[in-house]
Design a protein around this motif. Structure first.
Motif, PDB file in Angstrom:
ATOM      1  N   VAL A   1     -22.718  44.028 -37.131  1.00  0.00           N
ATOM      2  CA  VAL A   1     -23.871  43.390 -37.775  1.00  0.00           C
ATOM      3  C   VAL A   1     -25.164  44.066 -37.330  1.00  0.00           C
ATOM      4  N   MET A   2     -25.235  44.450 -36.067  1.00  0.00           N
ATOM      5  CA  MET A   2     -26.424  45.178 -35.596  1.00  0.00           C
ATOM      6  C   MET A   2     -26.633  46.449 -36.412  1.00  0.00           C
ATOM      7  N   LEU A   3     -25.538  47.183 -36.633  1.00  0.00           N
ATOM      8  CA  LEU A   3     -25.662  48.414 -37.413  1.00  0.00           C
ATOM      9  C   LEU A   3     -26.090  48.118 -38.842  1.00  0.00           C
ATOM     10  N   ASP A   4     -25.558  47.055 -39.411  1.00  0.00           N
ATOM     11  CA  ASP A   4     -25.941  46.697 -40.774  1.00  0.00           C
ATOM     12  C   ASP A   4     -27.425  46.348 -40.858  1.00  0.00           C
ATOM     13  N   ILE A   5     -27.917  45.601 -39.879  1.00  0.00           N
ATOM     14  CA  ILE A   5     -29.331  45.231 -39.855  1.00  0.00           C
ATOM     15  C   ILE A   5     -30.214  46.477 -39.816  1.00  0.00           C
ATOM     16  N   LEU A   6     -29.755  47.489 -39.101  1.00  0.00           N
ATOM     17  CA  LEU A   6     -30.519  48.719 -38.947  1.00  0.00           C
ATOM     18  C   LEU A   6     -30.265  49.727 -40.061  1.00  0.00           C
ATOM     19  N   GLY A   7     -29.455  49.337 -41.042  1.00  0.00           N
ATOM     20  CA  GLY A   7     -29.194  50.208 -42.180  1.00  0.00           C
ATOM     21  C   GLY A   7     -28.238  51.337 -41.882  1.00  0.00           C
ATOM     22  N   LEU A   8     -27.384  51.157 -40.876  1.00  0.00           N
ATOM     23  CA  LEU A   8     -26.414  52.179 -40.499  1.00  0.00           C
ATOM     24  C   LEU A   8     -25.022  51.792 -40.974  1.00  0.00           C
ATOM     25  N   ASN A   9     -24.174  52.765 -41.095  1.00  0.00           N
ATOM     26  CA  ASN A   9     -22.797  52.535 -41.544  1.00  0.00           C
ATOM     27  C   ASN A   9     -21.977  52.017 -40.379  1.00  0.00           C
ATOM     28  N   SER A  10     -21.593  50.751 -40.391  1.00  0.00           N
ATOM     29  CA  SER A  10     -20.889  50.139 -39.273  1.00  0.00           C
ATOM     30  C   SER A  10     -19.476  50.678 -39.102  1.00  0.00           C
ATOM     31  N   SER A  11     -18.961  51.414 -40.055  1.00  0.00           N
ATOM     32  CA  SER A  11     -17.597  51.939 -39.924  1.00  0.00           C
ATOM     33  C   SER A  11     -17.569  53.362 -39.405  1.00  0.00           C
ATOM     34  N   SER A  12     -18.760  53.916 -39.069  1.00  0.00           N
ATOM     35  CA  SER A  12     -18.809  55.302 -38.593  1.00  0.00           C
ATOM     36  C   SER A  12     -18.037  55.444 -37.311  1.00  0.00           C
ATOM     37  N   SER A  13     -17.414  56.588 -37.120  1.00  0.00           N
ATOM     38  CA  SER A  13     -16.619  56.813 -35.903  1.00  0.00           C
ATOM     39  C   SER A  13     -16.564  58.287 -35.624  1.00  0.00           C
TER      40      SER A  13
END
Length: 607
Positions: A595-607
């Motif tokens: 959720v933090m990544l989503d709030i910041l506009g980042l792809n939360s599934s990145s790896s």
């Protein structure tokens, strides 16, 4: 003996033949007046043996930052998501310019030192010249500060050289914020409250297992592991990507992160990260202990390295080990660093061009054991790091609102009160509380007295980010007068967030042990934040920096799982209870990395 004393005296005194600078000679004779007094905290008593007059003290003189209001304004602007300068952090040089004392202050203080036989050439200055360090014998410091030192002994057997009052010429009061060691009795204790040699036995009757199939397969009654934390907080599918991202933790007073124990732990619980045990950097500050292959470990040091490496591999990891006292041996006439260790650590880190984006510290003590001037100086140092883009996190403490039987003021009046902790009470850091079980509740362990710490500062006012959000006042209103008079309603409230802080599996001396404490919660939240910072940097963006304005303007409510059960028991009371939304027992709750990544506009599934 007389020869030894003569040699020490000759080495320590830096006498100058010249007269004081004539430009300010009228100030050199201004009368002394008391700069600061502080009561001796409980547990300390003055011994009959005075310090030897030639005992060397490493004195730190902190000059007042007359531009701190400007620094604080810049800090909030670069930390507030709604501001156009958000995450436009300052460089080291820009921060130095904000805290550098003016020429008049520097000249007056140098004149004062010269007038007391101290050569300016013997002084060590911070890069911003706002801290002066000099090694002087007790007898000379006593004359400079018109005071008398004593050897104070703690009930645990440790000793310190301290005084209860010191003075300065009146014209210097406006230029000097603090001088230490003088009145500060801070012990910088690691926030660990239990060591259980046999994890999985002697469980509390109300321990209960995870509630989902996935958690059941990873988290269990026997103890918290990296796999459990990564699954619980959603970091298990993320691998750090930026070569420039880093996380650090601090240890004090002999605590060591042992490489051998770390390797054994990681081989058991994070095999792909075993290389971190030999690769992480250890930095010694002011003689701090490091693992040289023969040094012993510390529970705190091992907990930090194993917790962080288990969650952040392959991120760059740094261990700061800062010396200081206690211990101090009053019967040994040797140069002794008796400073409070936060000052040494802050000066070292502030002098570095490059600092880690996330720093975890699991140490603290009762706020009232620390003189206000010391607390303000240290807290302002944390603000400087925040302005440079560093997320600084501290554990909230392990005794709820205060240990039973100790909840009294230290001003001679013995007023009943809850006991806030420092540095958790500093408004420029993020304080981390502890949770336990699934779903999570405020952490406690009645077998050893551990309860996640919380409270309201008696030194620092409620900061703007808490005032503007309204969440603290809303919570106070919900108490409906409960505990009135026991806490400062207008003070900075903490913790800000929480994480698991109960039954962490740790390798110590080659054996498996289990540890409680917000010493575990803090590096866990710091690890999660470091991964967010890594994702931002990999995307070409600046790291989060000072977290609290971001947390209190929406991220806390959206990206943290609310903790609604439990309370910060202490002071022979139930303490502050958890509630829906922000509460002073658990803050906004526990992190949700995706959720933090989503709030910041980042792809939360990145790896």
């Amino acid at each position: 003996m007389y020869v030894l004393e003569a040699v020490l005296a000759a080495l320590s005194f830096q006498v100058v033949a010249a007269t004081p600078v004539s430009l300010h000679s009228e100030h050199a004779r201004s009368p002394y007046s008391v700069k600061e007094t502080h009561f001796v905290p409980r547990g300390w008593t003055a011994s009959d043996q005075p310090p030897h007059p030639n005992q060397l003290l490493d004195i730190k003189i902190g000059l007042k930052n007359k531009k701190f209001a400007d620094l604080e304004r810049h800090l909030y602007e670069v930390s507030l998501p709604t501001h156009h300068r958000y995450r436009q952090h300052f460089s080291k040089e820009e921060v130095d310019d904000l805290v550098r004392p003016d020429e008049e202050a520097s000249a007056l203080i140098n004149e004062f030192l010269q007038d007391h036989g101290v050569s300016v050439k013997s002084c060590k200055y911070s890069s911003a010249r706002d801290w002066i360090t000099i090694s002087l014998p007790v007898s000379q410091v006593e004359k400079m500060l018109n005071t008398k030192y004593s050897v104070y002994k703690h009930e645990d057997g440790t000793s310190m050289i301290r005084t209860t009052e010191w003075s300065l010429p009146q014209h210097l009061h406006e230029h000097i914020s603090t001088i230490q060691p003088t009145t500060a009795f801070l012990r910088a204790s690691p926030q660990i409250q239990t060591v259980l040699e046999s994890p999985g036995v002697d469980l509390n009757e109300d321990d209960y297992p995870p509630t989902t199939t996935e958690l059941i397969s990873t988290c269990n009654w026997e103890g918290v592991t990296p796999a459990c934390l990564r699954l619980l907080y959603g970091t298990d599918s993320y691998t750090p990507q930026s070569p420039n991202s880093s996380i650090a933790f601090t240890n004090y007073l002999g605590q060591v992160a042992n490489r051998s124990d770390a390797a054994q732990f990681l081989s058991m619980f994070r095999p792909d990260a075993v290389s971190t045990a030999s690769a992480f950097e250890q930095i010694s500050i002011a003689g701090g202990a490091i693992d040289n292959g023969t040094a012993g470990a510390g529970y705190e040091g091992n907990l930090d390295i194993q917790t962080i490496a288990g969650q952040t591999f392959p991120m760059n990891l740094i261990s700061y080990s800062t010396g200081g006292s206690p211990p101090f041996q009053p019967d040994l006439l040797t140069p002794t660093n008796t400073n409070e260790p936060y000052l040494d650590w802050l000066e070292y880190v502030s002098n570095q061009e490059d600092v880690p984006q996330t720093i975890s510290t699991s140490y603290g003590d009762d706020e009232q054991t620390v003189p206000l001037s010391y607390a303000q100086s240290v807290c302002e140092g944390f603000a400087q790091l925040g302005l440079r883009g560093v997320s600084v996190l501290f554990s909230s403490g392990d005794f709820g609102v205060g240990s039973n039987g100790t909840c009294f003021s230290n001003d001679g009046k013995n007023t009943s009160m809850f006991l806030p902790a420092f540095p958790a009470s500093c408004p420029y850091i993020t304080a981390v509380g502890g949770t336990r079980n699934y779903p999570e509740e405020v952490a406690y362990d009645f077998r050893n007295g551990y309860v996640s710490g919380s409270g309201f500062s008696n030194y620092f006012a409620q900061p703007a980010y808490q005032k503007d959000s309204g969440v603290v006042d809303k919570y106070i209103d919900s108490l409906d007068g409960e505990f009135d008079g026991m806490y400062n309603k207008s003070g900075r409230a903490y913790p800000d967030v929480s994480a698991q802080g109960y039954r962490y599996i740790v390798i110590y001396g080659g054996a498996v042990v289990s540890l409680d404490g917000t010493s575990a919660s803090c590096p866990t939240v710091a690890s999660t934040i470091s991964l967010v910072n890594d994702a931002l940097m990999a995307d070409g963006q600046a790291p989060l920096g000072f977290l609290n304005p971001w947390l209190y303007t929406g991220a806390g409510e959206k990206a943290f799982t609310d903790v609604v059960n439990g309370s910060s028991i202490g002071c022979d009371s139930a303490g502050f209870h958890a509630a829906e939304g922000w509460d002073v027992a658990s803050g906004f709750g526990t992190p949700q990395f995706p959720v933090m990544l989503d709030i910041l506009g980042l792809n939360s599934s990145s790896s």
